[in-house]
Design a protein around this motif. Structure first.
Motif, PDB file in Angstrom:
ATOM      1  N   GLY A 146      11.719  -0.340 -52.634  1.00 49.01           N
ATOM      2  CA  GLY A 146      10.670  -0.334 -51.610  1.00 49.01           C
ATOM      3  C   GLY A 146       9.538  -1.301 -51.922  1.00 49.01           C
ATOM      4  O   GLY A 146       9.355  -1.733 -53.065  1.00 49.01           O
ATOM      5  N   ALA A 247       7.763   0.305 -40.926  1.00 43.84           N
ATOM      6  CA  ALA A 247       9.138   0.680 -40.569  1.00 43.84           C
ATOM      7  C   ALA A 247       9.819  -0.483 -39.840  1.00 43.84           C
ATOM      8  O   ALA A 247      10.982  -0.801 -40.102  1.00 43.84           O
ATOM      9  CB  ALA A 247       9.124   1.934 -39.700  1.00 43.84           C
ATOM     10  N   ALA A 250      10.585  -3.251 -42.382  1.00 45.81           N
ATOM     11  CA  ALA A 250      11.727  -2.899 -43.232  1.00 45.81           C
ATOM     12  C   ALA A 250      13.032  -2.946 -42.432  1.00 45.81           C
ATOM     13  O   ALA A 250      14.053  -3.458 -42.902  1.00 45.81           O
ATOM     14  CB  ALA A 250      11.524  -1.518 -43.842  1.00 45.81           C
ATOM     15  N   ALA A 251      13.008  -2.410 -41.205  1.00 44.77           N
ATOM     16  CA  ALA A 251      14.229  -2.371 -40.383  1.00 44.77           C
ATOM     17  C   ALA A 251      14.725  -3.786 -40.097  1.00 44.77           C
ATOM     18  O   ALA A 251      15.928  -4.058 -40.147  1.00 44.77           O
ATOM     19  CB  ALA A 251      13.956  -1.623 -39.077  1.00 44.77           C
ATOM     20  N   GLU A 309      16.570   5.120 -36.802  1.00 44.48           N
ATOM     21  CA  GLU A 309      16.454   4.093 -37.854  1.00 44.48           C
ATOM     22  C   GLU A 309      14.985   3.918 -38.264  1.00 44.48           C
ATOM     23  O   GLU A 309      14.648   3.900 -39.446  1.00 44.48           O
ATOM     24  CB  GLU A 309      17.032   2.762 -37.357  1.00 44.48           C
ATOM     25  CG  GLU A 309      18.550   2.727 -37.394  1.00 44.48           C
ATOM     26  CD  GLU A 309      19.119   1.488 -36.706  1.00 44.48           C
ATOM     27  OE1 GLU A 309      19.566   0.587 -37.428  1.00 44.48           O
ATOM     28  OE2 GLU A 309      19.111   1.442 -35.459  1.00 44.48           O
ATOM     29  N   SER A 312      13.740   6.925 -40.245  1.00 40.27           N
ATOM     30  CA  SER A 312      14.164   7.037 -41.643  1.00 40.27           C
ATOM     31  C   SER A 312      13.262   6.173 -42.542  1.00 40.27           C
ATOM     32  O   SER A 312      12.960   6.539 -43.672  1.00 40.27           O
ATOM     33  CB  SER A 312      15.637   6.651 -41.802  1.00 40.27           C
ATOM     34  OG  SER A 312      15.779   5.262 -41.692  1.00 40.27           O
ATOM     35  N   TYR A 313      12.789   5.040 -42.008  1.00 41.64           N
ATOM     36  CA  TYR A 313      11.845   4.225 -42.795  1.00 41.64           C
ATOM     37  C   TYR A 313      10.464   4.872 -42.847  1.00 41.64           C
ATOM     38  O   TYR A 313       9.807   4.854 -43.882  1.00 41.64           O
ATOM     39  CB  TYR A 313      11.743   2.809 -42.212  1.00 41.64           C
ATOM     40  CG  TYR A 313      12.959   1.964 -42.512  1.00 41.64           C
ATOM     41  CD1 TYR A 313      13.209   1.526 -43.812  1.00 41.64           C
ATOM     42  CD2 TYR A 313      13.855   1.625 -41.512  1.00 41.64           C
ATOM     43  CE1 TYR A 313      14.327   0.757 -44.102  1.00 41.64           C
ATOM     44  CE2 TYR A 313      14.979   0.843 -41.792  1.00 41.64           C
ATOM     45  CZ  TYR A 313      15.209   0.421 -43.085  1.00 41.64           C
ATOM     46  OH  TYR A 313      16.302  -0.328 -43.374  1.00 41.64           O
ATOM     47  N   LYS A 316       9.821   7.291 -45.558  1.00 41.54           N
ATOM     48  CA  LYS A 316       9.642   6.809 -46.936  1.00 41.54           C
ATOM     49  C   LYS A 316       8.218   6.309 -47.172  1.00 41.54           C
ATOM     50  O   LYS A 316       7.879   5.837 -48.250  1.00 41.54           O
ATOM     51  CB  LYS A 316      10.617   5.658 -47.208  1.00 41.54           C
ATOM     52  CG  LYS A 316      12.059   6.107 -47.327  1.00 41.54           C
ATOM     53  CD  LYS A 316      12.931   4.916 -47.715  1.00 41.54           C
ATOM     54  CE  LYS A 316      14.362   5.151 -47.313  1.00 41.54           C
ATOM     55  NZ  LYS A 316      15.056   3.918 -46.947  1.00 41.54           N
ATOM     56  N   ASP A 317       7.389   6.360 -46.140  1.00 45.13           N
ATOM     57  CA  ASP A 317       6.044   5.802 -46.208  1.00 45.13           C
ATOM     58  C   ASP A 317       5.207   6.479 -47.310  1.00 45.13           C
ATOM     59  O   ASP A 317       5.289   7.691 -47.492  1.00 45.13           O
ATOM     60  CB  ASP A 317       5.382   6.023 -44.841  1.00 45.13           C
ATOM     61  CG  ASP A 317       4.147   5.189 -44.647  1.00 45.13           C
ATOM     62  OD1 ASP A 317       4.267   4.131 -44.048  1.00 45.13           O
ATOM     63  OD2 ASP A 317       3.077   5.615 -45.124  1.00 45.13           O
TER      64      ASP A 317
END
Ligand code: NAD
Ligand code: ZN
Length: 358
Positions: A146, A247, A250-251, A309, A312-313, A316-317
Motif C-alpha cells: 500500500g 480508491a 489505486a483501482a 472494487e 475494497s480499496y 484499506k484506507d
C-alpha cells in the motif's frame, strides 16, 4: 509554520533561491555536509539553478539523483540514499535538500527523519502539488502492500518554492496540483472557492497568480498543521476528497491517474455524499462536475470499475477506524467535518454519480 517543537518559513516567489546566501546562510554553513537528493527528471532540467544558488557551500555539497516521480518512494531507493549518505561521511550535523515534486519530498523527508535518528532537511519543491506535501512534516514511502504505509512525522527546516520552475510542468501535473489547491479552498473559504470555480484560466495559470494562490493554500495547510500536527482532529480535514480519491488512484493503478486527478473525483464524490445527507445543494455537486469537465479532469474512472472494487480499496484506507468508513464531508463550503458513512450511503452516492457523469 509553527508546530509544538518547530518553526519554519515557507518561501514562494520568482527568486527564492537567492535567499540561500542571505536568510539561510547560517543553516547552510552550520552543516558539515550537504546533499541535494533530486528527482532525476527535475535535475536534468533545473539542477544548475539550484546548484548556482548554493555556491557558498560548494565544497561540502554532494548530489544524488533518484528515480523520477512516485517510483522513488520505495524501500530500495530509501536504502540506496541511506547508504549514499553513510559512504559520503554524513553525520547528525549534516543537511539534506529535497529537490523535486511531492514524491521526492516524501522520500527525502523520510530519509532525513531516520538517518542517525533524524537530521535537518530543506524542501525545494518543484510541483504545484507540493504546496500541500512540502508543508506539515508528513514523510513516507510506499510498500508493495500500500501507499505511504511506512513513514514518520519530521518537519523541514525550510521550504523554498522558486516559481519559475513550474514552467516545465506538463499540463497533467498542473491540473493535479491545482486540485489540491481547490481542496484547500473547499475546506476553508466559500468566497475563494467560488472565485476558483469561475476562473476560466484555472489550468493555464500565470506565475504571479500561482504564487498568490499557492500562498493561500499553504496558509490553510500551515494553520491546520499548527493546530493538529499529528492528525488527531482538524488535520483530518485535509483528507477531503481522499477516501474515494485514493480508491480511484489505486483501482486505476498507481501512476495511471495523477494524485490530484484522483482527488478531483474524490471531492465530487464527497460533495455527492454531503448532498445525499442533506448538507449541501445539488447545484454545488453539479458545478464541480461541470468545472472538472471544462478543465479536462478525467471522470471516466467512475465508470471503469464497480462499486465493490472501489469499496475494497476504501476499506484499506488509513482513515478507517474500528472497521467503519470515515469521510470528510462539508456542511457547507468552508465547513468540513468527519463522519461515519454507511455502505448503503456510499453505494447511493456512487450510483447517483455514475448517472450524473454519463
Ligand atoms: P511527483 O513528485 O511524482 O512529480 C510528478 C512528475 O513531475 C514526476 O514525473 C516528476 O519527475 C515531474 N516533475 C516534477 N517537477 C517538475 C518540473 N518542475 N518540471 C517538469 N517535471 C517535473 O508528483 P507530485 O504530484 O508533486 O507529488 C505526489 C506525491 O506527493 C505522492 O506520492 C503523494 O503521496 C505525496 N503527497 C504527500 C503529502 C504529504 O503531506 N506529505 C501530501 C500530498 C501528497
Ligand atoms: Zn492529496
Amino acid at each position: 509554520v509553527e508546530t509544538t517543537n518547530h518553526r519554519y518559513d515557507v518561501q514562494i516567489g520568482p527568486t527564492t533561491y537567492a535567499l540561500f546566501s542571505t536568510v539561510y546562510k547560517d543553516l547552510l554553513t552550520s552543516a558539515d555536509r550537504i546533499a541535494i537528493i533530486a528527482d532525476e527528471k527535475v535535475a536534468e532540467i533545473h539542477l544548475s539553478s539550484l546548484e548556482a544558488s548554493l555556491a557558498i557551500v560548494k565544497n561540502k555539497l554532494v548530489i544524488k539523483t533518484i528515480p523520477a516521480g512516485e517510483a522513488c518512494k520505495s524501500i530500495d531507493t530509501y536504502a540506496d540514499c541511506q547508504s549514499f549518505l553513510l559512504q559520503q561521511g554524513f553525520t547528525r550535523q549534516s543537511l539534506i535538500i529535497a529537490f523535486g515534486g511531492g514524491a521526492c519530498g516524501d522520500l527525502v523527508g523520510f530519509v532525513a527523519a531516520t538517518f542517525m535518528r533524524g537530521i535537518r532537511y530543506i524542501h525545494c519543491p518543484t510541483t504545484i502539488l507540493a504546496h500541500d506535501s512540502a508543508v506539515g512534516g508528513k514523510t513516507a514511502i510506499n510498500m508493495p502492500e500500500g501507499k505511504n504505509m511506512v513513514g514518520a512525522f519530521h518537519q523541514p527546516s525550510a521550504v523554498l518554492f522558486q516559481t519559475g520552475l513550474f514552467s516545465s510542468l506538463p499540463s497533467r501535473e498542473i491540473r493535479s496540483g491545482l486540485a489540491e489547491l481547490l481542496k484547500h479552498a473547499f475546506i476553508s473559504n466559500e468566497e475563494w472557492t467560488m472565485q476558483l470555480l469561475v476562473n476560466e484560466s484555472f489550468t493555464n495559470p500565470s506565475e504571479q497568480w500561482l504564487s498568490e494562490e499557492l500562498l493561500k493554500g499553504i496558509q490553510v495547510k500551515a494553520s491546520i498543521v499548527a493546530e493538529d500536527e499529528f492528525e488527531q482532529s482538524t488535520r483530518k480535514f485535509l483528507n477531503f476528497g481522499h477516501t474515494f480519491g485514493h480508491a480511484v488512484e489505486a483501482a486505476c493503478g498507481f501512476g495511471k491517474l495523477s494524485h490530484g486527478e484522483s482527488v478531483m473525483i474524490g471531492m465530487i464524490y464527497s460533495l455527492q455524499l454531503s448532498e445525499i445527507m442533506g448538507l449541501t445543494e445539488k447545484t454545488l455537486t453539479e458545478q464541480l462536475i461541470q468545472f472538472a469537465n471544462e478543465h479536462e479532469y478525467p471522470l471516466h474512472p467512475i465508470h471503469d470499475f464497480s462499486f465493490d472494487e472501489f469499496m475494497s480499496y476504501m476499506q484499506k484506507d488509513k482513515k478507517m477506524s474500528h472497521g467503519k468508513l470515515n469521510f470528510v464531508l462539508l456542511e457547507g463550503i468552508g465547513q468540513p467535518f468527519v463522519t461515519e458513512v454507511t455502505r448503503e450511503q456510499c453505494l447511493r452516492a456512487f450510483q447517483e454519480l455514475t448517472t450524473r457523469t454519463e
